[in-house]
Scaffold this active site. Sequence first.
Site, PDB file in Angstrom:
ATOM      1  N   VAL A  16      46.432  50.582  37.176  1.00 45.23           N
ATOM      2  CA  VAL A  16      45.862  49.317  37.649  1.00 45.23           C
ATOM      3  C   VAL A  16      46.636  48.833  38.872  1.00 45.23           C
ATOM      4  O   VAL A  16      47.741  49.285  39.134  1.00 45.23           O
ATOM      5  CB  VAL A  16      45.870  48.218  36.549  1.00 45.23           C
ATOM      6  CG1 VAL A  16      44.975  48.617  35.392  1.00 45.23           C
ATOM      7  CG2 VAL A  16      47.278  47.932  36.057  1.00 45.23           C
ATOM      8  N   CYS A  17      46.029  47.905  39.591  1.00 48.11           N
ATOM      9  CA  CYS A  17      46.624  47.343  40.807  1.00 48.11           C
ATOM     10  C   CYS A  17      48.045  46.860  40.520  1.00 48.11           C
ATOM     11  O   CYS A  17      48.265  46.220  39.495  1.00 48.11           O
ATOM     12  CB  CYS A  17      45.765  46.178  41.297  1.00 48.11           C
ATOM     13  SG  CYS A  17      46.395  45.406  42.784  1.00 48.11           S
ATOM     14  N   PRO A  18      49.020  47.180  41.346  1.00 45.17           N
ATOM     15  CA  PRO A  18      48.923  47.785  42.677  1.00 45.17           C
ATOM     16  C   PRO A  18      49.150  49.297  42.697  1.00 45.17           C
ATOM     17  O   PRO A  18      49.264  49.866  43.769  1.00 45.17           O
ATOM     18  CB  PRO A  18      50.048  47.074  43.432  1.00 45.17           C
ATOM     19  CG  PRO A  18      51.131  46.944  42.400  1.00 45.17           C
ATOM     20  CD  PRO A  18      50.375  46.683  41.086  1.00 45.17           C
ATOM     21  N   ASP A  43      40.293  52.120  38.082  1.00 44.91           N
ATOM     22  CA  ASP A  43      40.397  50.668  38.277  1.00 44.91           C
ATOM     23  C   ASP A  43      39.265  50.232  39.213  1.00 44.91           C
ATOM     24  O   ASP A  43      39.222  50.634  40.366  1.00 44.91           O
ATOM     25  CB  ASP A  43      41.772  50.336  38.885  1.00 44.91           C
ATOM     26  CG  ASP A  43      41.965  48.856  39.170  1.00 44.91           C
ATOM     27  OD1 ASP A  43      41.097  48.039  38.789  1.00 44.91           O
ATOM     28  OD2 ASP A  43      42.986  48.510  39.780  1.00 44.91           O
ATOM     29  N   ARG A 152      47.213  39.664  41.344  1.00 48.28           N
ATOM     30  CA  ARG A 152      48.143  39.970  40.260  1.00 48.28           C
ATOM     31  C   ARG A 152      49.572  40.132  40.763  1.00 48.28           C
ATOM     32  O   ARG A 152      50.513  39.677  40.133  1.00 48.28           O
ATOM     33  CB  ARG A 152      47.686  41.247  39.533  1.00 48.28           C
ATOM     34  CG  ARG A 152      48.233  41.374  38.121  1.00 48.28           C
ATOM     35  CD  ARG A 152      47.612  42.523  37.381  1.00 48.28           C
ATOM     36  NE  ARG A 152      48.128  43.810  37.837  1.00 48.28           N
ATOM     37  CZ  ARG A 152      49.292  44.315  37.450  1.00 48.28           C
ATOM     38  NH1 ARG A 152      50.066  43.679  36.619  1.00 48.28           N
ATOM     39  NH2 ARG A 152      49.690  45.478  37.914  1.00 48.28           N
TER      40      ARG A 152
END
Length: 191
Positions: A16-18, A43, A152
């Site tokens: 998931v980000c990043p 993602d 996030r």
Amino acid sequence: MENIKADTILDARGMVCPMPIVKTKKKIKDLHAGEILEVLATDRGSKADIKAWAESTGHQYLGTIEEGDVLKHYLRKSSDEETIEKKHPKVADNEELENKLKEKDDIIVLDVRESAEYVFNHIPGAVSIPLGELEERMNELNKEKEIYVVCRTGSRSDLAAQKLTEKGFNKVINVIPGMSKWSGKTESINS
């Protein structure tokens, strides 16, 4: 659709980000100018993230092909002199934003995470415009107000802040580290 021949494949599925961006940055350094990198990701937000990152660094975003729940992103490495990664100059930390909110200043908190992330946990009153929709929805924002951009971790919001600034918004502040370390008030849609 014809199969695209990539010089290198990066598997970022399940991240998931990043992380898809972090891995892409590292991997693209190993390529020669003009070579194609295929990034496999699950993602959903990675499509907007990778496109925006490529635009901010001078690499060419070729496109994304969806196969089931896997996104295949294609990037072409540009020559090294084109790829100085830009960062948005105005930043604030979470505490500064929390104080601004307590002062009841007339500001906009813009949350550029994916809708699913926003639904479960966001700053009260934050406007939700996922990074991938920002281009089409900028007109929903007031250029006269200070806009604090959150995501996030601070990387998608950095790209969003750059995009807004390019379009004439000049009171844009990127909030770092963002929601991953937010200790202020939050709400969810279903509460």
